[in-house]
Every structure is written in C-alpha cells, then in structure tokens.
Design a protein around this motif. Structure first.
Motif, PDB file in Angstrom:
ATOM      1  N   ALA A  48       0.827  -1.199   0.000  1.00  0.00           N
ATOM      2  CA  ALA A  48       0.000   0.000   0.000  1.00  0.00           C
ATOM      3  C   ALA A  48       0.863   1.252   0.000  1.00  0.00           C
ATOM      4  CB  ALA A  48      -0.930  -0.007   1.216  1.00  0.00           C
ATOM      5  N   ASN A  80      -6.465  -4.387  -4.688  1.00  0.00           N
ATOM      6  CA  ASN A  80      -6.956  -5.209  -3.583  1.00  0.00           C
ATOM      7  C   ASN A  80      -7.334  -6.611  -4.064  1.00  0.00           C
ATOM      8  OD1 ASN A  80      -6.792  -3.905  -1.069  1.00  0.00           O
ATOM      9  ND2 ASN A  80      -8.559  -2.616  -1.494  1.00  0.00           N
ATOM     10  N   ARG A  91      -7.617  -5.656   3.134  1.00  0.00           N
ATOM     11  CA  ARG A  91      -7.383  -4.481   2.298  1.00  0.00           C
ATOM     12  C   ARG A  91      -5.937  -3.995   2.403  1.00  0.00           C
ATOM     13  NH1 ARG A  91     -12.325  -1.033   4.792  1.00  0.00           N
ATOM     14  NH2 ARG A  91     -14.037  -2.471   4.293  1.00  0.00           N
ATOM     15  N   THR A  93      -3.661  -1.276   3.131  1.00  0.00           N
ATOM     16  CA  THR A  93      -4.001  -0.144   4.003  1.00  0.00           C
ATOM     17  C   THR A  93      -2.770   0.658   4.382  1.00  0.00           C
ATOM     18  OG1 THR A  93      -5.855  -1.402   4.920  1.00  0.00           O
ATOM     19  CG2 THR A  93      -5.104   0.503   6.182  1.00  0.00           C
ATOM     20  N   THR A 170     -10.308  -2.999  12.041  1.00  0.00           N
ATOM     21  CA  THR A 170     -10.227  -2.647  10.623  1.00  0.00           C
ATOM     22  C   THR A 170     -11.613  -2.403  10.029  1.00  0.00           C
ATOM     23  OG1 THR A 170     -10.222  -4.988   9.960  1.00  0.00           O
ATOM     24  CG2 THR A 170      -8.081  -3.941  10.313  1.00  0.00           C
ATOM     25  N   ASP A 188      -7.409   2.627   1.832  1.00  0.00           N
ATOM     26  CA  ASP A 188      -7.527   1.170   1.766  1.00  0.00           C
ATOM     27  C   ASP A 188      -8.350   0.709   0.564  1.00  0.00           C
ATOM     28  OD1 ASP A 188     -10.136   1.750   2.444  1.00  0.00           O
ATOM     29  OD2 ASP A 188     -10.224   0.440   4.192  1.00  0.00           O
TER      30      ASP A 188
END
Length: 268
Positions: A48, A80, A91, A93, A170, A188
């Motif tokens: 990410a 994703n 995800r 993130t 989350t 995310d």
C-alpha cells in the motif's frame, strides 16, 4: 521543494520489511505508513505504501483534498484482492501525511504527524487509545504476576490479548456511518470521508514543514532531537506502557517499537 533532511528505518533494521516510505515530487511531499498486517503471511502495508508513493507522481499538481482522496483510493482499490470486498483486514491499508506545494496545505489521512510553525499536529484514533490502554494494563498485570520485561519483549502477551480487537478494528476504517465514534480515515481502496481528513494551511511565512510517521512519538523542528527523544523513551520505556504507551513494544532484537520515517522540506 527542497529536501532539507530525511531519515527512515524499519523496526527490524531491514529495509525490505519496512512499511514506512517517503516521496517528494515537484508538487507534493509525503510520508506514508503502511499498516501492519493483521493476516498471517501478508505484507499489504508495504505494498500500500509503495502504491501511494508512486501514485503521488501522477496526482494533478492543483488537486484539492477530494481529488487527492479519490485518486489514491482508486489506486489501492485496483490492487486489492477479492477477499477485501468483504473482509477489511485483507485491504491494502496505509496512512499518509501529504503536503501540497500549490495549495500550501497538509492533509492527514490516518495517524501520521506533521510539524510547522512551532506546532506538532497529530491525528490519533479513539480505538487505538482504548486498545493501547488495555494493553498497558495487561502488561502491568503480567509484570505484577511473575513475568519479566524480557519475557514481554520476547513475546508481547499484552499485544496478544488485544490482537483480535486490532484485527476487528479494521471494520471501523472508512466506515460511512457518521455516528460511529470509532471510525477513522485511511487509504484502503474504499471511499474516505472528506470530513474526517484534516486540511492544515501552512502560512506563507513558514518556510519548512516536517512530515513523519507515528514511529516517532514526538516531533521537533529537526531530525536529531526527534531521534534523540525516541532513543530516550526506548531506553526508559521499552515495554511501551508509560512515556510511550502503544499497542506494541520494543521486541527483542528490534531497533524500535515501530518503523519510522522523518522528512523535512523547505516550502518557499
């Protein structure tokens, strides 16, 4: 923008495992903090971080906050895995603190820090405060009942106690429910509520901005005292239950309790 100084180091002193990153383009500067994976075998935080750093090179120079949020969200959404649609812990993130040269503002998405004009701006989330308090009390209980500091640094039973809650939190990230006091913004791949993201104007008389990840518990105007304070609390509070209360401690063999990144830029 001129880079005055920068520093980055993973908590394991391994650049390949570090989930923090920084980027400076002609139009934006940012520190990005990939979120520690809550799923065994995944390093989605680093991915990410890398995707967001790369995407800032293609963000329109005059982008406003909403445009920035949509652009970076779309990049992560495209990468994703299918499980991310129903399981938030899958995800990709990250948090980020981003300076826009054209607009002279700093955007805080998540819990990264910034400092300018003699003031440090934090953006902590309520659920972390609650889980940090729970972990600290658990560690204090363990210490009072036969466990040693070395035990905790080898196997953080306090973090183990809150780990399920860390994974479940989350589900609060980018929650669209405005009445949820525990929701918080991150990148995310799901929409970020514009109202949850601070936009901090940088006055024209201010010539420098510091951006950092929350691996630094306190920011100063330059890197040296910022790093010195971190080393002081690592020495005095390696279990991270007092001066540097956190959801994790300095683990045996690591160089800090978290990855850290510091970036100071000239804005004029």
């Amino acid at each position: 923008m001129q880079i005055i100084e920068h520093f980055i180091q993973g908590k394991r002193n391994n650049a390949q495992l570090c989930e923090d990153g920084w980027v400076v383009t002609p139009h934006f500067a940012a520190v990005v903090d990939g979120s520690t994976s809550k799923v065994a075998g995944r390093n989605g935080g680093r991915m990410a971080m890398e995707l967001v750093c790369k995407a800032l090179h293609t963000l329109s120079p005059l982008a406003d906050k909403a445009t920035m949020l949509h652009h970076l969200t779309d990049v992560l959404a495209a990468h994703n895995v299918p499980q991310a649609a129903t399981k938030a812990e899958y995800r990709l993130t990250c948090s980020a603190v981003i300076y826009s040269a054209a607009r002279r503002v700093v955007w805080q998405v998540g819990d990264c820090l910034c400092r300018f004009g003699g003031t440090t701006y934090t953006h902590n989330k309520l659920v972390d405060t609650i889980l940090t308090d729970a972990r600290c009390h658990a560690v204090q209980y363990l210490l009072a009942h036969g466990h040693t500091a070395a035990d905790i640094m080898a196997n953080d039973l306090g973090r183990a106690i809150i780990f399920d809650a860390l994974r479940e939190q989350t589900n609060f990230q980018n929650d669209p429910n405005p009445y949820n006091p525990y929701r918080y913004p991150v990148f995310d791949g799901t929409p970020v509520d514009n109202a949850l993201v601070p936009e901090l104007p940088v006055p024209k008389g201010v010539g420098e901005v510091v951006l950092a990840s929350d691996g630094y518990p306190m920011l100063f105007d330059t890197w040296q005292p910022t790093e010195a304070y971190l080393q002081q609390v690592l020495q005095s509070d390696p279990l991270c239950i007092a001066a540097n209360a956190a959801t994790k401690c300095l683990m045996a063999g690591n160089v800090s309790f978290d990855d850290r990144c510091y970036l100071r830029i000239a804005t004029n």
